[in-house]
Scaffold this motif. Sequence first.
Motif, PDB file in Angstrom:
ATOM      1  N   ALA A 215       0.838  -1.210   0.000  1.00 62.44           N
ATOM      2  CA  ALA A 215       0.000   0.000   0.000  1.00 62.44           C
ATOM      3  C   ALA A 215       0.866   1.251   0.000  1.00 62.44           C
ATOM      4  CB  ALA A 215      -0.927  -0.015   1.213  1.00 62.44           C
ATOM      5  N   ILE A 216       1.975   1.224   0.714  1.00 63.93           N
ATOM      6  CA  ILE A 216       2.888   2.373   0.741  1.00 63.93           C
ATOM      7  C   ILE A 216       3.538   2.550  -0.629  1.00 63.93           C
ATOM      8  CG2 ILE A 216       5.023   3.278   1.746  1.00 63.93           C
ATOM      9  CD1 ILE A 216       4.168   1.774   4.368  1.00 63.93           C
ATOM     10  N   VAL A 217       3.956   1.441  -1.245  1.00 57.82           N
ATOM     11  CA  VAL A 217       4.556   1.512  -2.580  1.00 57.82           C
ATOM     12  C   VAL A 217       3.560   2.107  -3.573  1.00 57.82           C
ATOM     13  CG1 VAL A 217       5.353   0.117  -4.535  1.00 57.82           C
ATOM     14  CG2 VAL A 217       6.224  -0.343  -2.234  1.00 57.82           C
ATOM     15  N   GLU A 218       2.322   1.658  -3.527  1.00 61.94           N
ATOM     16  CA  GLU A 218       1.314   2.162  -4.460  1.00 61.94           C
ATOM     17  C   GLU A 218       1.010   3.639  -4.200  1.00 61.94           C
ATOM     18  OE1 GLU A 218      -1.938  -0.572  -4.178  1.00 61.94           O
ATOM     19  OE2 GLU A 218      -0.814  -2.191  -5.156  1.00 61.94           O
ATOM     20  N   ALA A 219       1.055   4.052  -2.929  1.00 59.64           N
ATOM     21  CA  ALA A 219       0.885   5.476  -2.619  1.00 59.64           C
ATOM     22  C   ALA A 219       2.035   6.282  -3.208  1.00 59.64           C
ATOM     23  CB  ALA A 219       0.809   5.672  -1.105  1.00 59.64           C
ATOM     24  N   ALA A 220       3.259   5.747  -3.098  1.00 58.20           N
ATOM     25  CA  ALA A 220       4.432   6.425  -3.671  1.00 58.20           C
ATOM     26  C   ALA A 220       4.299   6.543  -5.183  1.00 58.20           C
ATOM     27  CB  ALA A 220       5.707   5.680  -3.296  1.00 58.20           C
ATOM     28  N   VAL A 221       3.805   5.503  -5.818  1.00 58.75           N
ATOM     29  CA  VAL A 221       3.596   5.534  -7.272  1.00 58.75           C
ATOM     30  C   VAL A 221       2.633   6.656  -7.644  1.00 58.75           C
ATOM     31  CG1 VAL A 221       2.527   4.289  -9.200  1.00 58.75           C
ATOM     32  CG2 VAL A 221       4.177   3.125  -7.728  1.00 58.75           C
ATOM     33  N   ARG A 222       1.531   6.775  -6.911  1.00 58.08           N
ATOM     34  CA  ARG A 222       0.550   7.826  -7.218  1.00 58.08           C
ATOM     35  C   ARG A 222       1.160   9.217  -7.042  1.00 58.08           C
ATOM     36  NH1 ARG A 222      -2.690   4.142  -4.409  1.00 58.08           N
ATOM     37  NH2 ARG A 222      -2.663   5.393  -2.491  1.00 58.08           N
ATOM     38  N   VAL A 223       1.957   9.388  -5.992  1.00 60.24           N
ATOM     39  CA  VAL A 223       2.593  10.684  -5.753  1.00 60.24           C
ATOM     40  C   VAL A 223       3.579  11.001  -6.875  1.00 60.24           C
ATOM     41  CG1 VAL A 223       4.163  11.938  -4.224  1.00 60.24           C
ATOM     42  CG2 VAL A 223       2.276  10.615  -3.254  1.00 60.24           C
ATOM     43  N   ILE A 224       4.371  10.021  -7.283  1.00 58.13           N
ATOM     44  CA  ILE A 224       5.342  10.227  -8.365  1.00 58.13           C
ATOM     45  C   ILE A 224       4.618  10.565  -9.669  1.00 58.13           C
ATOM     46  CG2 ILE A 224       7.031   9.050  -9.843  1.00 58.13           C
ATOM     47  CD1 ILE A 224       7.854   7.497  -7.248  1.00 58.13           C
ATOM     48  N   GLU A 225       3.553   9.830  -9.968  1.00 60.22           N
ATOM     49  CA  GLU A 225       2.798  10.083 -11.200  1.00 60.22           C
ATOM     50  C   GLU A 225       2.271  11.520 -11.225  1.00 60.22           C
ATOM     51  OE1 GLU A 225       2.451   7.983 -13.801  1.00 60.22           O
ATOM     52  OE2 GLU A 225       1.577   6.076 -13.162  1.00 60.22           O
TER      53      GLU A 225
END
Length: 199
Positions: free
Chosen positions: A29-39
């Motif tokens: 979930a943290i990785v996916e949150a990081a992906v959204r922030v990067i995008e």
Amino acid sequence: MGNAAVKRDTIAARRAGGVPQERARRRQAIVEAAVRVIEEHGTDTALGTVADRAGLPRPHVYRHFTGKDDLDQAVARHAARLVSDWIRPSLSAAGSPPEVVHGVIGRVLSWAVAHPNLYRFRARLGTAHAVPEITEAAVANLRAAGHQAHLPAYVVASVVGMVDAGILWWFDHRDEVGPAQLNDWLAAQVWRVVAEVTA
């Protein structure tokens, strides 16, 4: 509720968080949150922003990652899996090896256009995550076409790096060359390298 009961509840909660499946779920979930922030915001993201997006206090992120570098590597591996899933159908597509190379690079380019910030992030952290699957698929395709099957991993890493570098350059120079021309050029260069090794 007394202090002892509160303490027991806190310990129980921490132990529950230590269950491997639950820890893996929270980590993802943290990785996916990081992906959204990067995008949304680009490659230079603060750990606090990621924690906010994941709905966690910042210290909780450190329960799952040793620091920003550890999280960055996990995000890069996740992005590499996303790219691999996207290009996988073209790795086994019908056609001559040069045609397959052209199709694979076209798929990579289309993913990069759709996810420029995440592509930059993954490329910045290296090509190693993509090499094994591409090597295996390339060898299978070359064998089917009657070429020698040996394709060193360093060659695959080199051509993946060349494609990454070409696409990263193109992000900042789109007015100088179109995506179709870039695809054609990269595919021709990659095939030259591969053909020389497998001749």
